[in-house]
Design a protein around this motif. Structure first.
Motif, mmCIF file in Angstrom:
data_model
loop_
_atom_site.group_PDB
_atom_site.id
_atom_site.type_symbol
_atom_site.label_atom_id
_atom_site.label_comp_id
_atom_site.label_asym_id
_atom_site.label_seq_id
_atom_site.Cartn_x
_atom_site.Cartn_y
_atom_site.Cartn_z
ATOM 1 N N ALA A 165 51.982 -0.510 22.398
ATOM 2 C CA ALA A 165 51.851 -1.698 21.550
ATOM 3 C C ALA A 165 50.526 -1.699 20.793
ATOM 4 O O ALA A 165 50.412 -2.322 19.734
ATOM 5 N N ASP A 166 49.537 -1.009 21.316
ATOM 6 C CA ASP A 166 48.253 -0.939 20.605
ATOM 7 C C ASP A 166 48.424 -0.260 19.250
ATOM 8 O O ASP A 166 47.695 -0.570 18.303
ATOM 9 N N ILE A 167 49.365 0.653 19.167
ATOM 10 C CA ILE A 167 49.601 1.340 17.892
ATOM 11 C C ILE A 167 50.165 0.341 16.886
ATOM 12 O O ILE A 167 49.792 0.328 15.711
ATOM 13 N N GLY A 168 51.044 -0.540 17.370
ATOM 14 C CA GLY A 168 51.544 -1.607 16.506
ATOM 15 C C GLY A 168 50.433 -2.584 16.133
ATOM 16 O O GLY A 168 50.264 -2.950 14.965
ATOM 17 N N GLY A 221 62.387 -7.003 21.643
ATOM 18 C CA GLY A 221 62.944 -6.128 22.671
ATOM 19 C C GLY A 221 62.992 -6.781 24.040
ATOM 20 O O GLY A 221 63.106 -8.005 24.175
ATOM 21 N N ALA A 222 62.892 -5.944 25.059
ATOM 22 C CA ALA A 222 62.958 -6.416 26.448
ATOM 23 C C ALA A 222 61.681 -7.191 26.787
ATOM 24 O O ALA A 222 60.660 -7.024 26.117
ATOM 25 N N PRO A 223 61.753 -8.047 27.848
ATOM 26 C CA PRO A 223 60.545 -8.803 28.249
ATOM 27 C C PRO A 223 59.334 -7.891 28.465
ATOM 28 O O PRO A 223 58.216 -8.260 28.090
ATOM 29 N N ALA A 224 59.542 -6.726 29.023
ATOM 30 C CA ALA A 224 58.411 -5.824 29.267
ATOM 31 C C ALA A 224 57.756 -5.400 27.949
ATOM 32 O O ALA A 224 56.537 -5.221 27.868
ATOM 33 N N GLN A 225 58.578 -5.249 26.908
ATOM 34 C CA GLN A 225 58.036 -4.852 25.603
ATOM 35 C C GLN A 225 57.275 -6.000 24.957
ATOM 36 O O GLN A 225 56.211 -5.820 24.371
ATOM 37 N N LYS A 226 57.840 -7.183 25.070
ATOM 38 C CA LYS A 226 57.194 -8.376 24.515
ATOM 39 C C LYS A 226 55.834 -8.592 25.180
ATOM 40 O O LYS A 226 54.829 -8.885 24.533
ATOM 41 N N GLN A 227 55.830 -8.384 26.474
ATOM 42 C CA GLN A 227 54.592 -8.552 27.239
ATOM 43 C C GLN A 227 53.553 -7.515 26.811
ATOM 44 O O GLN A 227 52.367 -7.813 26.675
ATOM 45 N N MET A 228 54.032 -6.311 26.570
ATOM 46 C CA MET A 228 53.157 -5.239 26.098
ATOM 47 C C MET A 228 52.531 -5.641 24.750
ATOM 48 O O MET A 228 51.345 -5.443 24.504
ATOM 49 N N ALA A 229 53.342 -6.239 23.892
ATOM 50 C CA ALA A 229 52.873 -6.658 22.565
ATOM 51 C C ALA A 229 51.833 -7.773 22.691
ATOM 52 O O ALA A 229 50.779 -7.740 22.039
ATOM 53 N N GLN A 230 52.125 -8.767 23.549
ATOM 54 C CA GLN A 230 51.178 -9.885 23.699
ATOM 55 C C GLN A 230 49.846 -9.395 24.274
ATOM 56 O O GLN A 230 48.779 -9.806 23.833
ATOM 57 N N GLU A 231 49.951 -8.493 25.216
ATOM 58 C CA GLU A 231 48.754 -7.989 25.886
ATOM 59 C C GLU A 231 47.880 -7.206 24.885
ATOM 60 O O GLU A 231 46.658 -7.340 24.865
ATOM 61 N N ALA A 232 48.544 -6.429 24.034
ATOM 62 C CA ALA A 232 47.785 -5.694 23.015
ATOM 63 C C ALA A 232 47.158 -6.671 22.015
ATOM 64 O O ALA A 232 46.001 -6.527 21.612
ATOM 65 N N ASN A 269 46.271 -9.740 22.563
ATOM 66 C CA ASN A 269 45.120 -10.402 23.212
ATOM 67 C C ASN A 269 43.861 -9.537 23.109
ATOM 68 O O ASN A 269 42.768 -10.051 22.900
ATOM 69 N N ARG A 270 44.035 -8.247 23.283
ATOM 70 C CA ARG A 270 42.859 -7.378 23.255
ATOM 71 C C ARG A 270 42.340 -7.110 21.848
ATOM 72 O O ARG A 270 41.151 -6.923 21.640
ATOM 73 N N TRP A 271 43.250 -7.060 20.866
ATOM 74 C CA TRP A 271 42.812 -6.649 19.519
ATOM 75 C C TRP A 271 42.416 -7.802 18.607
ATOM 76 O O TRP A 271 41.754 -7.596 17.605
ATOM 77 N N LEU A 326 54.222 -14.505 19.106
ATOM 78 C CA LEU A 326 53.036 -14.183 19.904
ATOM 79 C C LEU A 326 52.066 -15.359 19.880
ATOM 80 O O LEU A 326 52.005 -16.105 18.900
ATOM 81 N N THR A 327 51.310 -15.497 20.959
ATOM 82 C CA THR A 327 50.332 -16.580 21.051
ATOM 83 C C THR A 327 48.952 -16.049 20.677
ATOM 84 O O THR A 327 48.490 -15.063 21.268
ATOM 85 N N VAL A 328 48.325 -16.700 19.698
ATOM 86 C CA VAL A 328 46.977 -16.280 19.299
ATOM 87 C C VAL A 328 46.017 -16.635 20.437
ATOM 88 O O VAL A 328 46.010 -17.786 20.892
ATOM 89 N N PRO A 329 45.255 -15.666 20.910
ATOM 90 C CA PRO A 329 44.414 -15.920 22.085
ATOM 91 C C PRO A 329 43.148 -16.710 21.731
ATOM 92 O O PRO A 329 42.031 -16.219 21.915
ATOM 93 N N ASP A 330 43.331 -17.913 21.180
ATOM 94 C CA ASP A 330 42.179 -18.720 20.771
ATOM 95 C C ASP A 330 42.543 -20.188 20.992
ATOM 96 O O ASP A 330 43.376 -20.743 20.253
ATOM 97 N N LYS A 331 41.936 -20.819 22.000
ATOM 98 C CA LYS A 331 42.319 -22.203 22.318
ATOM 99 C C LYS A 331 41.820 -23.174 21.252
ATOM 100 O O LYS A 331 42.293 -24.299 21.161
#
Lengths: 267, 319
Positions: B122-125, B178-189, B191-193, B244-249
């Motif tokens: 997901a980091d590539i995306g 895609g699958a929940p695991a893919q969505k989670q991968m996307a959100q996690e990436a 959050n970091r980027w 996706l949720t923007v990681p900014d409260k």
């Protein structure tokens, strides 16, 4: 999209035996360009000169493109609903049919160049002939890839000459690469049962006709590079029948990682 | 006498800048303008080259042959951008070797974003979508920058970058649908980027030492904060579209300014990464130095062969 065009008109007309042979052969070609493309792509971002980083990525890209066309054709020949990705990502090492040469590690730039040069010569003369195959799909894939392979062969031949007739160090490194890799060149021309039967059926060339052309090109380039052509070297074989070196397992582990870790997903 | 000539050259230069006439390599230019450009263009070229590393990290593991081909071709484009930009900087009288030495010695910088690791597919995306998105924001105005060779290089770069951004977004789309695991991968990436991407626009305007002069010379067209705001305004709806949720409260729509309010960038982290303390600063430079050092014999061989060939040709002609 013209659906007729994606389905080779010849496929339905083949006997099941011929179809099986063509499938086996197409997979072998696809595996070969995939594994070599994979190896070249490992250089991306780490090349000795920016221009050569670009050249290697470019060749890798051509090879991956050729791979895709071949797997797509193989999938049709097989007719079991498998996709190009199923064929690349879900087959075991023992099912891979690439010759041992292309799975050899990159080593230094001299090893990469020599591996490429030995392969490019074979690829070039094979595709040149395969363009005239009565199998229209193979002929079309070969015609496209032949243009690219002509450039690859020019590139690797020029580098063999540069390194051979460059500095003492570059010559020593290239000689070492020859000592390590020459023994894998013979397998390119050893014909498997499949290849023999397809050659007899007139669908692919007899490799015995390709070998002298390859030898002549190698001799010419080596002469210009002030290198000796090795004589009477024992030739390794096995990759084309699924008996690989230890390297292939690691390549596939990396290549197939996501598809294996998350089965059945779309990316 | 000399000062009068100098002044009139400077006036001519200022006049061209005011009239939006491009400065070309042979034109007179203030030394500081030249220096600023070499710094900026070489930094940009280095970013392309170092940027090949985090993305190159996933070429051999791309999840499909199509994605592999797209990624390989993208990373190859970056090498190409590096080449045009080094060439543009060379027109200012600094050699590629010199620029590369400055990168390796740490004297020259590259975009800090590439000091973060690529940990999942997901980091590539995320890089394509966010980092290339931010790069485009920064770079589109540079197509009108006052120095001709830079502006022309940027026109080519920008065309390819917008293609890359679409491909990055497409990877994110596939994962998010895609699958929940893919969505989670996307959100996690994501959050970091997200935050490092906001840092790509550089320090706050009041802390950006080079902005004012660069704006005056029309090397730069917008301030760091202006571009950062535009980027947030553009990306938030895209993140919503992806689910996706923007990681900014602190992120909130501000009707009055017709834009988003958003939280503070962690400037301590920013300066730390700039100073060399990011997660991958050492790895990135070590990888570049290694490639360069291990390639030395190849470059020497190419040079030696070219010389031998030239000598032989000269000897043949003398016959």
């Amino acid at each position: 999209m013209d659906l007729q065009h994606t389905q080779s008109p010849a496929v339905q007309d083949y006997t099941p035996e011929l179809r099986a042979l063509l499938l086996d052969y197409t997979l072998q070609l696809a595996d070969t360009s995939l594994i070599l493309g994979h190896r070249l792509s490992e250089w991306c971002g780490h090349g000795p000169i920016l221009e050569q980083d670009l050249a290697m990525a470019n060749i890798a890209l051509d090879l991956i493109g050729e791979t895709r066309s071949l797997y797509q054709y193989a999938a049709e020949l097989e007719g079991k609903g498998r996709s190009e990705d199923d064929l690349a990502y879900l087959r075991e090492a023992v099912e891979y049919k690439n010759p041992l040469l292309v799975e050899q590690p990159n080593g230094d730039f001299a090893h990469t160049i020599l591996r490429q040069f030995l392969f490019d010569g074979f690829h070039f003369f094979l595709l040149k002939d395969l363009q005239n195959s009565p199998d229209q799909r193979l002929a079309a894939i070969a015609a496209k890839a032949f243009k690219e392979a002509s450039y690859h062969l020019k590139w690797s031949s020029e580098w063999v000459i540069r390194l051979g007739d460059g500095t003492e160090e570059s010559k020593r490194r290239l000689q070492k690469a020859i000592a390590n890799l020459w023994m894998f060149s013979g397998e390119l021309f050893m014909m498997t049962d499949t290849e023999q039967q397809l050659a007899q059926a007139g669908i692919i060339p007899d490799y015995a006709t390709l070998l002298p052309q390859w030898e002549a090109h190698v001799a010419k380039v080596f002469a210009e590079a002030t290198l000796e052509v090795p004589q009477n070297v024992f030739m390794q074989k096995g990759g084309k029948t699924g008996r690989h070196s230890e390297h292939l397992g690691y390549i596939l582990t990396e290549l197939q990682y996501l598809q294996r870790a998350y089965p059945g997903l779309e990316w | 006498m000399e000062t009068i000539v100098e002044k009139s050259l400077e006036e001519q230069f200022e006049e061209k800048i005011a009239n939006e006439i491009r400065i070309e390599p042979k034109d007179w230019m203030p030394e500081q303008y030249r220096k600023t450009l070499v710094r900026q263009i070489s930094q940009h070229a280095h970013s392309e080259i170092v940027g090949m590393l985090p993305e190159g990290n996933w070429i051999t593991r791309a999840p499909s042959l199509k994605r592999k081909a797209i990624l390989l071709s993208k990373v190859q484009d970056e090498a190409g951008h590096g080449l045009y930009l080094y060439s543009a900087a060379e027109t200012l009288g600094t050699s590629r070797d010199q620029m590369i030495n400055d990168l390796h010695s740490g004297k020259a910088k590259y975009s800090s974003i590439f000091n973060y690791p690529t940990l999942s597919w997901a980091d590539i995306g995320a890089i394509g979508w966010l980092v290339d998105g931010a790069a485009i924001m920064n770079q589109v105005p540079l197509c009108r920058t006052s120095y001709g060779p830079y502006a022309r290089a940027m026109v080519r770069v920008c065309k390819e970058e917008s293609f890359h951004q679409r491909q990055g977004f497409e990877i994110m789309m596939s994962l998010c649908n895609g699958a929940p695991a893919q969505k989670q991968m996307a959100q996690e990436a994501f959050n970091r980027w997200w935050w490092p991407t906001l840092m790509m626009f550089g320090p706050k305007d009041e802390e950006s030492p080079n902005t004012e002069q660069s704006m005056r010379w029309k090397i730069k067209r917008f301030t760091n904060d202006e571009l950062r705001q535009r980027f947030v305004d553009m990306m938030v709806p895209q993140a919503e579209f992806l689910g996706l949720t923007v990681p900014d409260k602190d992120l909130k729509w501000n009707e009055a300014k017709n834009g988003y309010d958003f939280g503070d960038v962690d400037w301590e982290e920013f300066w730390n990464v700039v100073k060399g303390n990011g997660p991958c600063n050492k790895d990135r430079i070590n990888a570049r130095v290694k490639a360069h050092e291990e390639g030395a014999w190849v470059r020497e061989a190419a040079l030696a062969h070219a010389q031998k060939r030239a000598q032989r040709e000269a000897a043949d002609q003398a016959k």
